[in-house]
Design an enzyme around this catalytic site. Sequence first.
Site, PDB file in Angstrom:
ATOM      1  N   ARG A 271       0.830  -1.212   0.000  1.00 21.78           N
ATOM      2  CA  ARG A 271       0.000   0.000   0.000  1.00 21.78           C
ATOM      3  C   ARG A 271       0.865   1.263   0.000  1.00 21.78           C
ATOM      4  O   ARG A 271       0.350   2.380  -0.115  1.00 21.78           O
ATOM      5  CB  ARG A 271      -0.916   0.032   1.235  1.00 21.78           C
ATOM      6  CG  ARG A 271      -1.974  -1.049   1.261  1.00 21.78           C
ATOM      7  CD  ARG A 271      -2.769  -1.013   2.558  1.00 21.78           C
ATOM      8  NE  ARG A 271      -3.892  -0.112   2.509  1.00 21.78           N
ATOM      9  CZ  ARG A 271      -5.165  -0.489   2.390  1.00 21.78           C
ATOM     10  NH1 ARG A 271      -5.484  -1.757   2.330  1.00 21.78           N
ATOM     11  NH2 ARG A 271      -6.139   0.397   2.345  1.00 21.78           N
TER      12      ARG A 271
ATOM     13  N   PHE B  77     -19.445  -5.176  -2.717  1.00 24.00           N
ATOM     14  CA  PHE B  77     -20.547  -5.897  -2.066  1.00 24.00           C
ATOM     15  C   PHE B  77     -21.869  -5.667  -2.802  1.00 24.00           C
ATOM     16  O   PHE B  77     -22.670  -6.586  -2.953  1.00 24.00           O
ATOM     17  CB  PHE B  77     -20.679  -5.471  -0.598  1.00 24.00           C
ATOM     18  CG  PHE B  77     -19.609  -6.025   0.326  1.00 24.00           C
ATOM     19  CD1 PHE B  77     -18.604  -6.853  -0.147  1.00 24.00           C
ATOM     20  CD2 PHE B  77     -19.619  -5.714   1.684  1.00 24.00           C
ATOM     21  CE1 PHE B  77     -17.616  -7.360   0.700  1.00 24.00           C
ATOM     22  CE2 PHE B  77     -18.645  -6.222   2.545  1.00 24.00           C
ATOM     23  CZ  PHE B  77     -17.641  -7.033   2.054  1.00 24.00           C
TER      24      PHE B  77
ATOM     25  N   SER C 193     -18.786  -0.801  -3.386  1.00 25.23           N
ATOM     26  CA  SER C 193     -19.153  -1.161  -4.764  1.00 25.23           C
ATOM     27  C   SER C 193     -19.089  -2.681  -4.948  1.00 25.23           C
ATOM     28  O   SER C 193     -19.968  -3.286  -5.573  1.00 25.23           O
ATOM     29  CB  SER C 193     -18.248  -0.450  -5.762  1.00 25.23           C
ATOM     30  OG  SER C 193     -16.908  -0.518  -5.352  1.00 25.23           O
TER      31      SER C 193
ATOM     32  N   TYR D 182       0.829   4.251  -2.568  1.00 25.87           N
ATOM     33  CA  TYR D 182      -0.279   5.203  -2.402  1.00 25.87           C
ATOM     34  C   TYR D 182      -0.080   6.034  -1.137  1.00 25.87           C
ATOM     35  O   TYR D 182      -0.082   7.267  -1.188  1.00 25.87           O
ATOM     36  CB  TYR D 182      -1.577   4.406  -2.340  1.00 25.87           C
ATOM     37  CG  TYR D 182      -2.837   5.232  -2.269  1.00 25.87           C
ATOM     38  CD1 TYR D 182      -3.308   5.929  -3.376  1.00 25.87           C
ATOM     39  CD2 TYR D 182      -3.581   5.299  -1.087  1.00 25.87           C
ATOM     40  CE1 TYR D 182      -4.491   6.677  -3.310  1.00 25.87           C
ATOM     41  CE2 TYR D 182      -4.756   6.033  -1.015  1.00 25.87           C
ATOM     42  CZ  TYR D 182      -5.210   6.719  -2.121  1.00 25.87           C
ATOM     43  OH  TYR D 182      -6.370   7.453  -2.061  1.00 25.87           O
ATOM     44  N   ASP D 183       0.133   5.340  -0.001  1.00 21.94           N
ATOM     45  CA  ASP D 183       0.200   6.038   1.292  1.00 21.94           C
ATOM     46  C   ASP D 183       1.376   7.025   1.310  1.00 21.94           C
ATOM     47  O   ASP D 183       1.231   8.193   1.691  1.00 21.94           O
ATOM     48  CB  ASP D 183       0.395   5.046   2.445  1.00 21.94           C
ATOM     49  CG  ASP D 183      -0.719   4.012   2.535  1.00 21.94           C
ATOM     50  OD1 ASP D 183      -1.583   3.995   1.644  1.00 21.94           O
ATOM     51  OD2 ASP D 183      -0.711   3.216   3.492  1.00 21.94           O
TER      52      ASP D 183
ATOM     53  N   PRO E 139      -5.796  -1.768   7.203  1.00 21.65           N
ATOM     54  CA  PRO E 139      -6.011  -1.128   8.508  1.00 21.65           C
ATOM     55  C   PRO E 139      -7.191  -1.755   9.261  1.00 21.65           C
ATOM     56  O   PRO E 139      -8.218  -2.079   8.655  1.00 21.65           O
ATOM     57  CB  PRO E 139      -6.313   0.323   8.143  1.00 21.65           C
ATOM     58  CG  PRO E 139      -5.712   0.525   6.798  1.00 21.65           C
ATOM     59  CD  PRO E 139      -5.867  -0.798   6.099  1.00 21.65           C
TER      60      PRO E 139
END
Length: 317
Positions: free
Chosen positions: A145, A194, A192, A148-149, A277
């Site tokens: 990740r 689910f 989206s 992005y982070d 997270p």
Amino acid sequence: MKLSGQRVLVTGGAGFLGSHLCERLLDSGADVISVDNYYTGSRRNFTAILQHPHFEAMRHDITFPLYVEVDQIYNLACPASPIHYQRDPVQTTKTSVHGAINMLGLAKRTGAKILQASTSEVYGDPHVHPQTEDYWGHVNPVGIRSCYDEGKRCAETLFFDYYRQHSLPIKVVRIFNTYGPRMHPEDGRVVSTFIVQALRGEDITVYGQGEQTRSFCYVDDLVEGIIRMMETPGDWPGPVNLGNPSEISVNTLAEIIIEMTGSKSKIIRLPLPEDDPRQRCPDITLAKQNLDWAPRVELRDGLQKTIAYFDETLRVA
Ligand code: NAD
Ligand code: UDP
């Protein structure tokens, strides 16, 4: 909010949030230029505004310099879902970092006010709960990740250095999970995914035990918050959290979506992705105080509109 005569650039304008923002800005009387390389966005998101006399859509990758004359810049360009930003992680970091440098350079040359769409991901897997803006975060710099982070964290650094070094008028918003019509149906984001699974009668894929929490903000509320931040008088740069402070678990979200769609889908468990997270919820005290902003749309009302959108989209597809 009246923006007549203002020339406003929206990077990532063809994306989920960007296209809603373009519409709201046009409604306020602005001249809007969308800049997008269509990596995750689509011209279909412009159906309602493509013919608008004050709207212009440019294909451009913000990792390259851009020369336009504008009064305000909303910098939203960046793939936002883990599936999309992990597909080409080097490009993700380039978009956040080189993109920020290019857009800040443009703002410096034109004297434009510039807003950065940052993210709750700057807090990583937080040790402070709910997250306040003064928390520095708990972020893995070398995980899947991180592109992005850390890209978004570096962009914030650049924004604040241009603010201090060049007195550039900046605004930084940290956006928490947002949902609504025009999310990409295959972007893997939980709302989206689910809804699409429930509507198709497929298994609902809960990762891990499903006890991890998120707080979901409806897109109209979020766009209102972003515009309020851009329009706040004075030179307060933020950062400010924008999101919905009502926190729910992924399990509960799955149950609500099954109930609301009347689906026969079953919940299955899949492994929890790396660095997912465990808990995320914004403290929005600052947004309430400084922007007089708080989300108004209840989760079930927002989900109803989102379900209706996907129902229609899947029927056409
Ligand atoms: P999205 O993927 O729907 O939109 C991003 C847009 O940026 C797309 O249209 C894509 O084609 C465009 N883009 C990507 N790289 C580009 C480049 N190099 N040059 C030009 N255009 C490029 O995502 P979204 O949900 O609308 O997110 C918009 C912004 O808000 C992102 O910066 C994201 O990090 C931030 N954000 C969103 C959320 C959320 O829950 N939706 C949460 C936190 C932060
Ligand atoms: N998630 C899930 N099933 C899915 C997609 C996501 O259980 O099919 C979980 C994911 O592990 C995370 C939460 O839902 O804990 C939110 O994921 P999303 O990708 O929407 O946002 P982010 O993790 O970036 O907050």
